[in-house]
Design a protein around this motif. Structure first.
Motif, PDB file in Angstrom:
ATOM      1  N   TYR A 176       0.803  -1.255   0.024  1.00  0.00           N
ATOM      2  CA  TYR A 176      -0.224   0.123  -0.022  1.00  0.00           C
ATOM      3  C   TYR A 176       0.783   1.304   0.065  1.00  0.00           C
ATOM      4  N   PRO A 177       1.742   1.460   0.886  1.00  0.00           N
ATOM      5  CA  PRO A 177       2.704   2.690   0.728  1.00  0.00           C
ATOM      6  C   PRO A 177       3.384   2.764  -0.757  1.00  0.00           C
ATOM      7  N   ARG A 178       3.685   1.981  -1.338  1.00  0.00           N
ATOM      8  CA  ARG A 178       4.424   1.965  -2.487  1.00  0.00           C
ATOM      9  C   ARG A 178       3.421   2.085  -3.499  1.00  0.00           C
ATOM     10  N   ASN A 181       2.698   6.119  -3.765  1.00  0.00           N
ATOM     11  CA  ASN A 181       3.601   6.774  -4.560  1.00  0.00           C
ATOM     12  C   ASN A 181       3.901   6.175  -5.823  1.00  0.00           C
TER      13      ASN A 181
END
Length: 199
Positions: A176-178, A181
């Motif tokens: 999710y964090p990637r 971005n």
């Protein structure tokens, strides 16, 4: 020329899929270059999918507010069919689409009531995502695997609940964090914001 001649033989076997994805879902539409790339990626990987899982969930085009909301919470992303489709496309670029496919298969299993269908779907999920022989095996710890192996003697619609939670947590923490971005998410955000300001 030879590429075009061999193409029908490689595409033909998956004839149970709809031939023109543009007809049923906004996010598979091939009207822009961003989606053309996604279509190419889908064609390359569709041979490896579980037959029961559609390439793309039917959904409406998300609003800019909805797309921005996906950055606020992973739960919001996963509760949105459009969000799941876009996140799934991102997972495919990271070669971890099986996580979403497994999660979707578990959701489908939980909606089943028929005992025979539950047994059949549970067996398919086990073979496709839990078995160490599967190329689409998801990453689970030994405790969860033991629980599943016990439950598979008498499968229910909740046989994979622990595993589903573990994969959900993995996607949340790892992918999710990637995704937030990624070019896929940023392009979509720009695209819906632009179309919203033009209308």
């Amino acid at each position: 020329m030879s590429r075009h001649e061999t193409s029908p033989t490689t595409v033909q076997p998956a004839s149970n899929h709809r031939p023109n994805a543009c007809c049923f879902c906004w996010c598979c539409c091939c009207s822009c270059s961003w989606n053309e790339d996604r279509e190419r990626a889908w064609r390359a990987s569709r041979e490896t999918k579980l037959e029961t899982i559609p390439n793309c969930e039917a959904c409406t085009k998300p609003s800019p507010e909805e797309v921005r909301g996906w950055a606020q919470s992973f739960d919001k992303l996963m509760k949105s069919p459009a969000g799941r489709n876009v996140f799934r496309e991102f997972l495919r670029t990271e070669y971890s689409e099986e996580n979403m496919l497994f999660w979707l298969a578990c959701e489908e299993l939980k909606s089943e009531c028929n005992k025979h269908t539950i047994d059949e779907k549970a067996r398919m999920i086990y073979e496709d995502y839990i078995s160490i022989l599967s190329p689409k095996e998801v990453s689970l710890d030994s405790r969860v695997r033991e629980v599943i192996n016990r439950k598979m003697q008498e499968p229910s619609s909740h046989t994979f609940d622990d595993a589903q939670l573990q994969i959900y947590t993995l996607m949340h923490r790892d992918s999710y964090p990637r995704f937030l971005n990624s070019a896929i998410y940023k392009s979509l955000l720009q695209s819906v914001s632009r179309s919203s300001s033009e209308s």
